[in-house]
Scaffold this active site. Structure first.
Site, PDB file in Angstrom:
ATOM      1  CB  THR A 156      -0.949   0.005   1.206  1.00  0.00           C
ATOM      2  OG1 THR A 156      -1.733  -1.198   1.185  1.00  0.00           O
ATOM      3  CG2 THR A 156      -1.882   1.195   1.186  1.00  0.00           C
ATOM      4  CE1 TYR A 210      -0.657  -9.204   3.231  1.00  0.00           C
ATOM      5  CE2 TYR A 210       0.974  -7.725   2.276  1.00  0.00           C
ATOM      6  CZ  TYR A 210      -0.345  -8.111   2.434  1.00  0.00           C
ATOM      7  OH  TYR A 210      -1.349  -7.411   1.821  1.00  0.00           O
ATOM      8  CE  LYS A 223      -1.430  -6.718   5.553  1.00  0.00           C
ATOM      9  NZ  LYS A 223      -0.793  -5.654   4.734  1.00  0.00           N
ATOM     10  CB  VAL A 267      -1.981  -4.929   8.876  1.00  0.00           C
ATOM     11  CG1 VAL A 267      -1.166  -3.916   8.075  1.00  0.00           C
ATOM     12  CG2 VAL A 267      -1.127  -5.538   9.990  1.00  0.00           C
TER      13      VAL A 267
END
Length: 308
Positions: free
Chosen positions: A56, A144, A172, A212
Site C-alpha cells: 500500500t 504476510y 498478516k 493491518v
C-alpha cells in the site's frame, strides 16, 4: 529498539495501518508529509502501529534509499508512541536481507515479510527465504500471506515450521481461510492480524489479535473501537461498527486498489498525500464520485473540496 505498543499476545500492537507513501506532484517522496501522516494516524486515528513501505506504500516503485529515509522520518515522528514495522519483503532473498538490516539500523521495531512473489517458490523455498531474513536481524517478524498477489500461499505446515523460529511471531493474513488460520493459531501461538479489512471482525472472532488495515487511513479510530469492543465482550457493539464501515471498505478496497483509493480518500478528508507512481494511475471521476458517496455512507465527512 523495543516496540512501544507491543504486548506478549499482540507484539506489533493491535490497530495498524499500512501507510501510503506521500509523493510530491513531481513524483518525489514527500518526507515531511509522511511525518504529518504518521502523526495523524497515531494521534487522531488511534493507530498503535504503522507499516511503512508495504505494498500500500507502493514499495515496488520506491528505491532502497527512499525506503530508508521514509522509515527514519516515520520513526522520528511517532516511534516513541507507536510500533513502526518496516516492509522488507521482496522476491529476492538477498535483497530482503539488505532491506531488513537497513530497517534495523533505521530504528524499525519489526519487519513485515511478504511471500516471495511471481517466482512461485515451493514451500521449502518459502521456508528458507523467511528464515534467512529472520536470521539477519534481531527484529521480530510478521509474515504476510497474500496468495492473490504473491501467487502462492504459505501452507499451514510451513507456518508451523516457521513458528519455531524465535523471531517469527506473527502473520498478516490476506488469504481469508478462517478455518486453516484457526488451526494455525491454536497449534503454534503465532499472533494473527487481519490483512483484509472485510475480514477484520471475523478474524477477531477466531483468535486474531488485531489488524493491518488500509481503510484505517480514515477510520482507524472506528476500527480501534471495534477491536476494543470485541475484546471487552461487546460483540454486538463490535458488529455494529463492522456494519457501519462496510461502505468505506467498498469504496476504498473494491474499486481501484488500496493505494489509489486510500490516497484519494485522504485527499477527500483534507489530508493530501499527492499522486500515485506509475504503473498505478489516479482514480477516475466515476470512482471518486462513488468513493465520496461510500465515505459519507460510512460516517466519514469529506471536506468541501478535494485536496491533492
Amino acid at each position: 529498539m523495543a516496540a512501544p505498543t507491543g504486548t506478549s499476545d499482540a507484539p506489533f500492537g493491535r490497530m495498524l495501518t499500512a501507510m501510503v507513501t506521500p509523493f510530491t506532484h513531481d513524483g518525489s517522496v514527500d518526507y515531511d508529509a509522511a511525518r504529518r501522516l504518521a502523526a495523524y494516524l497515531v494521534d487522531e486515528q488511534r493507530n498503535d502501529g504503522i507499516v511503512v513501505s508495504g505494498t500500500t506504500g507502493e514499495s515496488p516503485t520506491t528505491g532502497d534509499d527512499e525506503k530508508e529515509r521514509l522509515l527514519r522520518a516515520v520513526v522520528e515522528a511517532v516511534g516513541d508512541r507507536a510500533t513502526v514495522v518496516a516492509g522488507a519483503g521482496t522476491n529476492d532473498t538477498r535483497h530482503s536481507v539488505e532491506l531488513a538490516r537497513t530497517a534495523e539500523r533505521a530504528g524499525a521495531h519489526g519487519l513485515l515479510l511478504v511471500t516471495p512473489y511471481y517466482s512461485k517458490p515451493p514451500q521449502e523455498g518459502i521456508y528458507r527465504h523467511f528464515v534467512t531474513v529472520a536470521d539477519a536481524t534481531a527484529l521480530p517478524v510478521m509474515l504476510y500471506d497474500i496468495p492473490g498477489r504473491s501467487g502462492v500461499p504459505i501452507h499451514s505446515g510451513t507456518l508451523a515450521r516457521l513458528a519455531r523460529h524465535e523471531r517469527i511471531v506473527a502473520v498478516k493474513d490476506a488469504k481469508g481461510d478462517l478455518y486453516e488460520g484457526s488451526q494455525v493459531i491454536a497449534s503454534t501461538g503465532l499472533a494473527y492480524y487481519s490483512g483484509d479489512d472485510a475480514f477484520n471482525l471475523p478474524w477477531l472472532s477466531v483468535g486474531a489479535v488485531g489488524c493491518v488495515s488500509v481503510i484505517g487511513h480514515v477510520v482507524g479510530a472506528e476500527i480501534a473501537a471495534m477491536i476494543e469492543a470485541y475484546r471487552a465482550g461487546d460483540v454486538a457493539g463490535a458488529l455494529a461498527i463492522h456494519r457501519r464501515l462496510l461502505p468505506v471498505i467498498s469504496g476504498i478496497m473494491m474499486q481501484a486498489g488500496g493505494a489509489i483509493m486510500a490516497k484519494a480518500a485522504l485527499g477527500m478528508v483534507g489530508r493530501p498525500v499527492g499522486p500515485v507512481r506509475p504503473p498505478l494511475a489516479e482514480a477516475t471521476g466515476e470512482q471518486l464520485t462513488r468513493l465520496r458517496e461510500d465515505l459519507i455512507a460510512g460516517g466519514v465527512k469529506p471536506s468541501d473540496e478535494v485536496v491533492t
